[in-house]
Design a protein around this motif. Structure first.
Motif, short mmCIF file in Angstrom:
data_model
loop_
_atom_site.label_atom_id
_atom_site.label_comp_id
_atom_site.label_asym_id
_atom_site.label_seq_id
_atom_site.Cartn_x
_atom_site.Cartn_y
_atom_site.Cartn_z
N LEU A 135 35.29 92.26 -14.39
CA LEU A 135 34.18 91.96 -14.03
C LEU A 135 33.26 93.00 -14.08
N GLN A 136 34.43 94.15 -14.11
CA GLN A 136 33.69 95.58 -14.60
C GLN A 136 32.11 95.75 -15.92
N LYS A 137 32.02 94.48 -16.59
CA LYS A 137 30.87 94.62 -17.96
C LYS A 137 30.25 94.10 -17.12
N PHE A 138 30.00 93.67 -15.82
CA PHE A 138 28.76 93.25 -14.94
C PHE A 138 28.07 94.06 -14.86
N ALA A 139 28.11 95.47 -14.19
CA ALA A 139 28.23 95.97 -13.39
C ALA A 139 26.67 97.41 -14.05
N LEU A 140 25.95 97.14 -13.30
CA LEU A 140 24.25 97.48 -13.88
C LEU A 140 24.62 99.04 -13.26
N ARG A 141 23.85 99.91 -14.33
CA ARG A 141 23.86 101.29 -14.12
C ARG A 141 23.05 101.97 -12.96
N ASN A 142 24.03 102.97 -12.36
CA ASN A 142 23.20 103.69 -10.94
C ASN A 142 21.73 104.08 -11.36
N GLU A 143 21.41 104.55 -12.94
CA GLU A 143 20.36 104.80 -12.70
C GLU A 143 19.75 103.76 -13.10
N ASP A 144 19.61 102.24 -12.97
CA ASP A 144 19.05 101.12 -13.46
C ASP A 144 18.52 100.64 -11.98
N PHE A 169 16.69 95.38 -8.71
CA PHE A 169 16.66 95.41 -10.22
C PHE A 169 15.41 94.38 -10.91
N LYS A 170 15.19 95.07 -11.71
CA LYS A 170 13.85 94.34 -12.61
C LYS A 170 13.00 93.76 -11.18
N GLY A 171 12.36 94.32 -10.28
CA GLY A 171 12.04 93.51 -9.14
C GLY A 171 12.17 92.36 -8.52
N GLU A 172 13.62 92.39 -7.97
CA GLU A 172 14.04 91.30 -7.21
C GLU A 172 15.08 92.62 -6.76
N GLN A 173 15.63 91.22 -5.00
CA GLN A 173 15.92 92.81 -4.47
C GLN A 173 17.61 91.78 -4.71
N ARG A 174 18.62 92.59 -4.85
CA ARG A 174 19.66 92.30 -5.06
C ARG A 174 20.95 92.29 -3.99
N LEU A 175 22.77 91.71 -3.85
CA LEU A 175 23.23 92.24 -3.63
C LEU A 175 24.19 92.95 -4.59
N GLY A 176 25.50 93.88 -4.45
CA GLY A 176 25.98 94.57 -5.54
C GLY A 176 27.63 94.71 -4.83
N ALA A 177 28.52 94.64 -5.47
CA ALA A 177 30.08 95.69 -4.85
C ALA A 177 30.34 96.74 -6.06
N PHE A 178 31.52 97.03 -5.82
CA PHE A 178 32.05 97.75 -6.51
C PHE A 178 33.17 98.54 -5.73
N LEU A 179 34.31 99.27 -6.80
CA LEU A 179 35.58 99.85 -5.94
C LEU A 179 35.24 101.67 -6.00
N ASN A 180 34.62 101.65 -7.18
CA ASN A 180 34.42 103.26 -7.00
C ASN A 180 33.00 104.06 -7.36
N MET A 181 32.63 104.51 -6.46
CA MET A 181 31.61 105.76 -6.57
C MET A 181 30.91 106.49 -8.60
N GLU A 200 30.56 103.66 -11.27
CA GLU A 200 31.06 103.41 -12.01
C GLU A 200 30.23 102.06 -12.30
N GLY A 201 28.73 101.98 -11.56
CA GLY A 201 28.05 101.12 -11.67
C GLY A 201 28.69 100.02 -10.36
N ILE A 202 26.98 99.34 -10.78
CA ILE A 202 27.15 97.92 -9.20
C ILE A 202 27.25 96.39 -9.71
N ILE A 203 28.21 95.96 -9.31
CA ILE A 203 28.52 94.86 -9.66
C ILE A 203 27.67 93.46 -9.06
N PRO A 204 26.70 92.78 -9.96
CA PRO A 204 26.03 91.92 -8.60
C PRO A 204 27.11 90.86 -7.99
N ILE A 205 26.57 90.52 -6.81
CA ILE A 205 27.38 90.39 -5.81
C ILE A 205 27.75 88.40 -6.27
N GLU A 206 26.51 87.85 -6.98
CA GLU A 206 26.78 86.41 -6.95
C GLU A 206 27.87 86.89 -8.73
#
Length: 303
Positions: A66-75, A8-20, A22-28
């Motif tokens: 925490l869902q409010k922090f989710a990044l959209r899959n297309e992003d 995301f924006k040139g940086e490799q990151r980790l994420g988690a989510f409960l349902n495909m 719904e977007g990926i929540i940054p693990i931090e």
């Protein structure tokens, strides 16, 4: 719960989510909520959590907004969940009945139709490639490149001499691996290591599904299509040697380590199994799918 490695924006990151979807929540964000230091990569995440921690993480996502922090899959751009496995990937050959039959007598397999013991070998992934990445091969090196959709089991806890009844305790989760194979190299070298280990020959992903999200023993539909043509279609219940047997067997007098990846074999329908052969060519789109885990799609290119 699902886990992902993404850019995301040139940086490799980790994420988690409960349902495909719904977007990926940054693990931090998740680790901050539960009062733990965020991991640097997926191997460190697997090391740092146990089953109880997973339930705390799940509750935090469900109850703490925490869902409010989710990044959209297309992003985001997905990478392999574990781009750099700590050790070679452990592979199983001929672990579905129909696949064992379809390759019997070929240059790749001169042995018996069905194995009496698991056939183990290893594969380098440095790095594994993610969903959407290109499978690239040099036609001066190989012209017989094949696909193999496989269920990958990710070890979550070190163990040696693991009893069959204890296997599930040592599993972290599951993902998809496309065990790309150069059949001419396999036949020429009389073994499978080099033909399985060329660069980009380990598509993995799209996510890791934690073991708590699927019933055990694992019985999941597993499929592969090339250019929209369904080639492989089976269920993991068809394994000759099931996950309990394999992990217990391979751990006899040998340590399995957290983060180890075991790919459990491919069902029938590989390119080698057709007459004439249906090997991959530049421009082909390979879609691997396992129920509840997702879809891993890669395009082939040659140099």
């Amino acid at each position: 719960m699902y886990f992902a490695t993404f850019e995301f924006k040139g940086e490799q990151r980790l994420g988690a989510f409960l349902n495909m979807g719904e977007g990926i929540i940054p693990i931090e964000k998740v680790f901050e909520e539960i009062g733990m230091q965020p991991p640097k990569d997926m191997n460190e995440l697997i090391d740092s959590v146990d089953d109880k921690t997973i339930e705390v993480m799940r509750a935090a996502i469900e109850e703490k907004g925490l869902q409010k922090f989710a990044l959209r899959n297309e992003d985001v751009k997905l990478d392999a969940p574990i781009p750099h496995p700590r050790r070679n990937i452990i592979c199983l050959g001929k672990n579905y009945h129909e696949h064992a039959k379809e390759i019997e007598g070929t240059d790749v397999d001169k042995g018996n139709e069905l194995p009496s013991h698991p056939i183990y070998f290893s594969k380098i992934a440095d790095p594994a490639i993610g969903d959407g990445a290109y499978i690239v091969f040099d036609e001066n090196v190989t012209r017989e490149v094949d696909y193999e959709v496989e269920l990958a089991v990710i070890i979550g806890r070190d163990g040696i001499d693991i009893k069959k009844g204890d296997v599930q305790e040592h599993i972290f989760g599951y993902t998809i691996v496309n065990d790309i194979s150069a059949r001419d190299l396999q036949a020429g070298h009389k073994q499978w290591f080099r033909g399985k280990s060329l660069s980009t020959f380990c598509p993995m992903g799209p996510y890791i599904l934690h073991k708590s999200a699927v019933d055990y023993p694992v019985e999941l539909d597993i499929k592969c299509a090339v250019n929209g043509e369904q080639r492989q279609n089976a269920n993991t219940r068809d394994l000759i040697f099931d996950i309990d047997y394999v992990i217990s067997d391979i751990s006899r007098s040998m340590y399995l380590r957290s983060g180890d990846i075991i790919i459990t074999g491919t069902p029938s329908g590989v390119g080698l199994g057709f007459k004439p052969f249906k090997y991959l060519r530049s421009g082909d789109v390979v879609k691997c799918e396992i129920e509840n885990i997702g879809t891993l799609t890669n395009t082939v290119a040659t140099v």
